[in-house]
Design a protein around this motif. Structure first.
Motif, PDB file in Angstrom:
ATOM      1  N   ALA A 107     142.804  72.631  -5.508  1.00  0.00           N
ATOM      2  CA  ALA A 107     143.127  72.878  -6.918  1.00  0.00           C
ATOM      3  C   ALA A 107     142.507  74.180  -7.383  1.00  0.00           C
ATOM      4  CB  ALA A 107     142.648  71.724  -7.790  1.00  0.00           C
ATOM      5  N   ILE A 108     143.077  74.723  -8.450  1.00  0.00           N
ATOM      6  CA  ILE A 108     142.485  75.850  -9.172  1.00  0.00           C
ATOM      7  C   ILE A 108     141.842  75.271 -10.428  1.00  0.00           C
ATOM      8  CG2 ILE A 108     142.916  78.028 -10.346  1.00  0.00           C
ATOM      9  CD1 ILE A 108     145.313  78.449  -8.553  1.00  0.00           C
ATOM     10  N   GLY A 109     140.548  75.299 -10.481  1.00  0.00           N
ATOM     11  CA  GLY A 109     139.863  74.647 -11.596  1.00  0.00           C
ATOM     12  C   GLY A 109     140.039  73.147 -11.498  1.00  0.00           C
ATOM     13  N   THR A 110     140.234  72.510 -12.640  1.00  0.00           N
ATOM     14  CA  THR A 110     140.435  71.057 -12.663  1.00  0.00           C
ATOM     15  C   THR A 110     141.816  70.650 -13.155  1.00  0.00           C
ATOM     16  OG1 THR A 110     139.533  70.931 -14.919  1.00  0.00           O
ATOM     17  CG2 THR A 110     137.977  70.652 -13.090  1.00  0.00           C
ATOM     18  N   GLY A 111     142.641  71.649 -13.506  1.00  0.00           N
ATOM     19  CA  GLY A 111     143.929  71.307 -14.102  1.00  0.00           C
ATOM     20  C   GLY A 111     145.150  71.791 -13.353  1.00  0.00           C
ATOM     21  N   ILE A 112     144.983  72.555 -12.258  1.00  0.00           N
ATOM     22  CA  ILE A 112     146.125  73.075 -11.519  1.00  0.00           C
ATOM     23  C   ILE A 112     145.983  72.686 -10.056  1.00  0.00           C
ATOM     24  CG2 ILE A 112     147.424  75.124 -10.835  1.00  0.00           C
ATOM     25  CD1 ILE A 112     146.372  76.530 -13.309  1.00  0.00           C
ATOM     26  N   ALA A 113     146.912  71.893  -9.558  1.00  0.00           N
ATOM     27  CA  ALA A 113     146.877  71.444  -8.169  1.00  0.00           C
ATOM     28  C   ALA A 113     147.674  72.393  -7.291  1.00  0.00           C
ATOM     29  CB  ALA A 113     147.435  70.032  -8.059  1.00  0.00           C
ATOM     30  N   LYS A 114     147.088  72.819  -6.194  1.00  0.00           N
ATOM     31  CA  LYS A 114     147.780  73.662  -5.213  1.00  0.00           C
ATOM     32  C   LYS A 114     148.226  72.854  -4.001  1.00  0.00           C
ATOM     33  CE  LYS A 114     148.288  77.412  -5.549  1.00  0.00           C
ATOM     34  NZ  LYS A 114     149.423  78.122  -6.184  1.00  0.00           N
ATOM     35  N   GLN A 115     147.577  71.739  -3.763  1.00  0.00           N
ATOM     36  CA  GLN A 115     147.938  70.887  -2.633  1.00  0.00           C
ATOM     37  C   GLN A 115     147.627  69.428  -2.978  1.00  0.00           C
ATOM     38  OE1 GLN A 115     145.666  70.724   1.262  1.00  0.00           O
ATOM     39  NE2 GLN A 115     147.478  71.859   1.970  1.00  0.00           N
ATOM     40  N   TYR A 116     148.574  68.554  -2.654  1.00  0.00           N
ATOM     41  CA  TYR A 116     148.401  67.119  -2.886  1.00  0.00           C
ATOM     42  C   TYR A 116     148.240  66.400  -1.554  1.00  0.00           C
ATOM     43  CZ  TYR A 116     150.144  67.935  -7.633  1.00  0.00           C
ATOM     44  OH  TYR A 116     150.328  68.380  -8.917  1.00  0.00           O
ATOM     45  N   LYS A 117     147.454  65.345  -1.581  1.00  0.00           N
ATOM     46  CA  LYS A 117     147.316  64.476  -0.424  1.00  0.00           C
ATOM     47  C   LYS A 117     147.936  63.134  -0.746  1.00  0.00           C
ATOM     48  CE  LYS A 117     143.305  62.670   0.668  1.00  0.00           C
ATOM     49  NZ  LYS A 117     141.921  62.495   1.180  1.00  0.00           N
ATOM     50  N   PHE A 118     148.750  62.639   0.184  1.00  0.00           N
ATOM     51  CA  PHE A 118     149.412  61.350  -0.026  1.00  0.00           C
ATOM     52  C   PHE A 118     148.959  60.377   1.051  1.00  0.00           C
ATOM     53  CE2 PHE A 118     152.873  58.369   0.944  1.00  0.00           C
ATOM     54  CZ  PHE A 118     152.966  57.722  -0.276  1.00  0.00           C
ATOM     55  N   GLU A 119     148.428  59.239   0.611  1.00  0.00           N
ATOM     56  CA  GLU A 119     148.039  58.159   1.499  1.00  0.00           C
ATOM     57  C   GLU A 119     148.755  56.899   1.067  1.00  0.00           C
ATOM     58  OE1 GLU A 119     143.678  58.429   3.051  1.00  0.00           O
ATOM     59  OE2 GLU A 119     143.627  58.953   0.925  1.00  0.00           O
ATOM     60  N   ARG A 120     149.536  56.358   1.984  1.00  0.00           N
ATOM     61  CA  ARG A 120     150.289  55.145   1.648  1.00  0.00           C
ATOM     62  C   ARG A 120     149.336  53.967   1.552  1.00  0.00           C
ATOM     63  NH1 ARG A 120     152.796  51.618   4.926  1.00  0.00           N
ATOM     64  NH2 ARG A 120     152.762  53.042   6.701  1.00  0.00           N
ATOM     65  N   LYS A 121     149.356  53.307   0.423  1.00  0.00           N
ATOM     66  CA  LYS A 121     148.473  52.163   0.188  1.00  0.00           C
ATOM     67  C   LYS A 121     149.305  50.893   0.110  1.00  0.00           C
ATOM     68  CE  LYS A 121     145.128  55.000  -2.321  1.00  0.00           C
ATOM     69  NZ  LYS A 121     144.380  55.192  -3.571  1.00  0.00           N
ATOM     70  N   GLY A 122     148.800  49.865   0.724  1.00  0.00           N
ATOM     71  CA  GLY A 122     149.542  48.616   0.755  1.00  0.00           C
ATOM     72  C   GLY A 122     150.121  48.365   2.135  1.00  0.00           C
ATOM     73  N   VAL A 123     150.587  47.148   2.360  1.00  0.00           N
ATOM     74  CA  VAL A 123     151.108  46.743   3.656  1.00  0.00           C
ATOM     75  C   VAL A 123     152.589  46.427   3.522  1.00  0.00           C
ATOM     76  CG1 VAL A 123     150.936  45.060   5.519  1.00  0.00           C
ATOM     77  CG2 VAL A 123     148.877  45.813   4.316  1.00  0.00           C
ATOM     78  N   ILE A 124     153.375  46.983   4.441  1.00  0.00           N
ATOM     79  CA  ILE A 124     154.800  46.681   4.487  1.00  0.00           C
ATOM     80  C   ILE A 124     155.024  45.631   5.567  1.00  0.00           C
ATOM     81  CG2 ILE A 124     157.106  47.617   4.861  1.00  0.00           C
ATOM     82  CD1 ILE A 124     156.084  50.313   3.987  1.00  0.00           C
ATOM     83  N   SER A 125     155.675  44.541   5.198  1.00  0.00           N
ATOM     84  CA  SER A 125     155.893  43.451   6.147  1.00  0.00           C
ATOM     85  C   SER A 125     156.725  43.931   7.337  1.00  0.00           C
ATOM     86  CB  SER A 125     156.610  42.294   5.439  1.00  0.00           C
ATOM     87  OG  SER A 125     156.887  41.252   6.343  1.00  0.00           O
TER      88      SER A 125
END
Length: 404
Positions: A107-125
């Motif tokens: 991020a740049i500072g605390t209000g501008i995101a330059k990269q996001y991380k995605f982690e799948r949460k939960g279980v798929i049957s």
């Protein structure tokens, strides 16, 4: 927090209804594509490309907009992944991503995101999660498009607007439930027989045999009188119901304010048409905010890439934008005001048409006045100036009155 909001939407009818009302209001009147300087050919081409991209992505037109909008209304955040060609990097589709699982990686500072991380949460049957599924990085805005509703400048994610009202709704429902139980309990009465105690408060001893005899008579009594030599003081105990109307009124006001709605929209008011329209106009404000947010999001991402691909030079001087048609009440009020100013001589016809959203040149020969009213007005004027069907003086055709 997202799980909690989802749970509350499921169990709170007022919240679910308001969300549906807002969603319906945003998409009710449809949308259109407009250039800064109207160009029907370019606008039609952008519309066709927009529809084709959604179709290639597996979405119906309204399905994509509805899903995007519902994420925005419920959670104040939307994540859309652009799908690109592996050779040309051109946009070939879009995919609505879930809100749950995204965090900021760079991020740049605390209000501008330059990269996001995605982690799948939960279980798929039936699906086994692998190491490759645990975390994925998306560079913004090339790999992921993020839209936040009403976010703070120093924050990346928007705070769902229902956070403040959900505790109040829960208190409101709890108070109603408790009030109903208390109201039902007031009909229950219990009689206590104080054996060996007179009404004056004097105590007299009672033998076990007399006590058991009286107890047996009371238990098997079918409403008949009982004669006994044992002193008994019967006392009836019952609940007293206290109406919580004043507290409910206060909570109700807070709920309506927090839901950005009105009593008439929640079906609680028998207000007349004028009062209902006034309350509706207050609700239209939040609908307009979501319309503008969704417009800006699509125009900065999907529509911008489509327009630059089809008309790279034209886009710089005549950008194309998607615009959701506002609520009828707002449109009608705007158009009436423009007509009033035109009739008052404050603005000319072109300015009035521009206020009403008509930016193309008007065909004067096909207006209602030229096609219909002009002939009627000319005929009426001629008939008034020279009434051939009336008797006039000085022509010898005047019909004499009965008095002559």
């Amino acid at each position: 927090m997202l799980d909690k909001i989802k749970e509350e939407i499921t169990v709170q009818p007022l919240l679910a209804r308001v969300i549906r009302n807002i969603s319906k209001g945003v998409l009710k009147n449809g949308y259109r594509f407009e250039c800064s300087e109207r160009n029907v050919e370019i606008e039609s081409a952008i519309k066709r490309k927009f529809d084709n991209l959604l179709m290639e992505s597996g979405y119906e037109e309204n399905e994509f907009l509805q899903e995007t909008l519902m994420n925005l209304i419920k959670y104040s955040n939307v994540f859309v992944k652009p799908l690109r060609s592996g050779t040309t990097n051109k946009l070939i589709g879009v995919l609505n991503m879930q809100n749950k699982g995204f965090s900021v990686s760079k991020a740049i500072g605390t209000g501008i995101a330059k990269q996001y991380k995605f982690e799948r949460k939960g279980v798929i049957s039936g699906y086994v999660q692998t190491k490759a599924d645990k975390a994925k990085l998306f560079n913004a805005p090339y790999d992921i498009w993020h839209c936040a509703f009403s976010k703070e400048t120093d924050e990346v994610f928007g705070m769902p607007i229902w956070v403040s009202v959900i505790p109040i709704i829960k208190k409101y429902n709890y108070l109603i439930s408790s009030s109903i139980d208390s109201y039902s309990d007031q009909s229950i009465e219990q009689t206590i027989f104080r054996v060996g105690l007179t009404k004056n408060g004097n105590v007299k001893p009672v033998t076990p045999e007399s006590f058991n005899s009286l107890k047996n008579q009371l238990q098997h009594n079918q409403g008949e009188d009982i004669i006994t030599d044992v002193p008994v003081d019967p006392v009836t105990v019952s609940k007293t119901y206290t109406s919580p109307d004043k507290i409910l009124d206060v909570l109700s006001t807070q709920v309506i304010a927090g839901l950005f709605t009105s009593e008439s929209q929640l079906g609680r008011s028998g207000a007349g048409r004028q009062d209902s329209e006034t309350q509706q106009s207050n609700t239209d404000g939040i609908v307009l905010e979501f319309q503008k947010t969704l417009e800006n999001f699509l125009n900065k991402t999907m529509i911008k890439e489509i327009a630059k691909e089809l008309y790279p030079l034209e886009y710089l001087k005549n950008p194309v934008k998607i615009k959701f048609i506002p609520a009828f009440n707002d449109t009608e009020r705007l158009e009436k005001h423009a007509v009033f100013k035109f009739q008052g001589g404050i603005i000319d016809l072109d300015e009035a048409r521009e206020i009403c959203g008509h930016t193309t040149q008007i065909n004067s020969s096909k207006t209602n006045y030229e096609l219909y009213q002009k002939t009627e007005i000319d005929g009426t004027t001629q008939n008034t100036n020279s009434p051939a069907n009336q008797h006039t003086s000085g022509t010898g055709t005047t019909k004499k009155s009965k008095n002559q």
